[in-house]
Motif scaffolding. Structure first.
Motif, mmCIF file in Angstrom:
data_model
loop_
_atom_site.group_PDB
_atom_site.id
_atom_site.type_symbol
_atom_site.label_atom_id
_atom_site.label_comp_id
_atom_site.label_asym_id
_atom_site.label_seq_id
_atom_site.Cartn_x
_atom_site.Cartn_y
_atom_site.Cartn_z
ATOM 1 N N SER A 45 4.260 -41.522 -1.840
ATOM 2 C CA SER A 45 5.403 -41.451 -2.761
ATOM 3 C C SER A 45 5.205 -42.417 -3.921
ATOM 4 C CB SER A 45 6.697 -41.812 -2.033
ATOM 5 O OG SER A 45 7.080 -40.783 -1.151
ATOM 6 N N LEU A 72 7.501 -48.982 -0.394
ATOM 7 C CA LEU A 72 6.979 -48.168 -1.493
ATOM 8 C C LEU A 72 5.784 -48.758 -2.229
ATOM 9 C CD1 LEU A 72 10.166 -46.590 -3.126
ATOM 10 C CD2 LEU A 72 8.023 -45.389 -2.685
ATOM 11 N N PRO A 73 4.813 -49.324 -1.506
ATOM 12 C CA PRO A 73 3.578 -49.704 -2.213
ATOM 13 C C PRO A 73 2.904 -48.433 -2.733
ATOM 14 C CG PRO A 73 3.208 -49.714 0.153
ATOM 15 C CD PRO A 73 4.679 -49.448 -0.055
ATOM 16 N N ASN A 128 11.097 -37.417 -2.722
ATOM 17 C CA ASN A 128 11.486 -38.227 -1.564
ATOM 18 C C ASN A 128 12.872 -38.831 -1.789
ATOM 19 O OD1 ASN A 128 11.747 -40.013 0.534
ATOM 20 N ND2 ASN A 128 9.800 -41.064 0.186
ATOM 21 N N ASN A 194 12.190 -37.766 7.345
ATOM 22 C CA ASN A 194 11.580 -39.067 7.097
ATOM 23 C C ASN A 194 11.775 -39.916 8.351
ATOM 24 O OD1 ASN A 194 10.613 -41.471 5.746
ATOM 25 N ND2 ASN A 194 11.329 -40.593 3.810
HETATM 26 O O1 RRO Z 1 7.094 -47.026 1.619
HETATM 27 C C1 RRO Z 1 7.932 -47.033 2.543
HETATM 28 O O2 RRO Z 1 8.424 -48.070 2.992
HETATM 29 C C2 RRO Z 1 8.412 -45.793 3.151
HETATM 30 C C3 RRO Z 1 8.846 -44.707 2.423
HETATM 31 BR BR1 RRO Z 1 8.725 -44.608 0.565
HETATM 32 C C4 RRO Z 1 9.411 -43.593 3.107
HETATM 33 O O3 RRO Z 1 9.839 -42.592 2.517
HETATM 34 N N1 RRO Z 1 9.493 -43.650 4.457
HETATM 35 C C5 RRO Z 1 9.057 -44.714 5.164
HETATM 36 O O4 RRO Z 1 9.164 -44.704 6.394
HETATM 37 N N2 RRO Z 1 8.499 -45.777 4.501
#
Ligand code: RRO
Length: 313
Positions: A45, A72-73, A128, A194
């Motif tokens: 994402s 979100l890294p 997402n 998710n």
């Molecule tokens: O990067 C995350 O912490 C993360 C995301 Br963007 C997501 O949509 N679902 C997840 O479990 N971790």
């Protein structure tokens, strides 16, 4: 028998792909997915700007699944978009999914989709709406009004195919509400689910949490969440317009798990935790196991049983 999967007018060799976040951070990992036995793949994402994410440790494998608070890294939308455009040009007949998220909230979702609309990428986008790990930011798709507002805004300018990645819901009222919102729009697919947000795992030896961000709270994946994932696939299949395909994600470790997601009405299947634990060989194994189930049951294709879960009345 064949494992060919039909999804939004495309035919994939099989329904399996990674779940976003696992093995999809950069071009090298995406190349490895493209070369694997998966039927398709999805990118990490992306946010407008690249991000380092939350402090480590932030992803831990557990006996029955995983907990993560990655935060979100990612390498930034421009990176994934540029790569996607090249991949699409080189291989127009093997579609994949570009995952896009937002760190800042509503306006960034809109501007990220504008960026994609204005680009040469015409393929599938997975929007997402369900990252559970950004401190101070609720999961968009738990706010039904904001989700409707956001989709309204996006459909004012966006003309390419996209779907939404949803969080798990736990009440029939919420299944009804999200389906009512999504059925108002020409979205092409939903992805259920998710990670189950904000779980807490405690290490027995040290009486301590296992991940650093958010005091140890994080999204739960793997075996823990299969019944919740199946319920969400099933409940949304029963409520969404038939033109909206479903991607089933959550607790797929074996061919049997995959088969159950398909029975509930999924068309594609994403593997997160088990891909992280087992590596890319998981796709070969899942293909073998699912094919064996079809053959044992006398089915020749996924269409023979997709969505045909039996009930007791
Ligand atoms: O990067 C995350 O912490 C993360 C995301 Br963007 C997501 O949509 N679902 C997840 O479990 N971790």
């Amino acid at each position: 028998a064949t494992l060919q999967a039909t999804f939004y007018g495309h035919t994939f060799d099989n329904p399996f792909m990674n779940a976003s976040g696992v093995h999809c951070m950069d071009k090298t990992e995406l190349d490895e997915l493209a070369a694997s036995a998966s039927g398709s793949f999805v990118t990490k994402s992306a946010t407008a700007d690249s991000r380092d994410g939350n402090p480590e440790p932030r992803y831990i494998n557990l006996e029955l699944g995983s907990i993560n608070s990655m935060g979100l890294p990612n390498l930034g939308l421009a990176y994934y978009l540029e790569d996607a455009i090249k991949r699409q040009a080189a291989n127009p007949d093997t579609p994949f999914f570009l995952s896009v998220a937002s760190y800042k909230g509503f306006d960034e979702y809109v501007s990220n989709m504008k960026h994609i609309q204005e680009s040469d990428y015409t393929g599938l986008v997975e929007l997402n709406l369900s990252c559970p790990n950004v401190p101070g930011k609720p999961q968009m798709a738990y706010d039904f009004e904001d989700t409707e507002k956001l989709l309204n805004e996006i459909f004012k300018f966006y003309t390419k195919p996209f779907g939404v990645k949803l969080p798990p819901y736990f009440d029939f009222m919420h299944f009804d509400k999200i389906a009512d919102v999504l059925n108002k729009f020409d979205i092409k697919f939903v992805n259920c689910v998710n990670s189950v947000g904000n779980g807490l795992y405690i290490d027995e030896a040290t009486d301590t949490v296992v991940i650093k961000p958010k005091g140890g709270f994080g999204g739960i994946g793997g075996e823990y969440i299969k019944p919740t994932a199946l319920a969400n696939v099933r409940a949304l299949r029963q409520r969404l317009n038939p033109s909206i395909d479903i991607i089933g994600t959550g607790g797929i470790l074996t061919g049997r798990d995959a088969y159950e997601h398909l029975l509930c009405g999924a068309s594609m299947l994403q593997v997160g935790t088990q891909l992280h634990k087992e590596g890319l060989g998981v796709f070969e194994r899942l293909n073998t196991e699912l094919l064996a189930i079809l053959e044992a049951k006398g089915y020749t294709s996924i269409a023979d049983f997709k969505g045909k879960l039996a009930t007791l009345d």
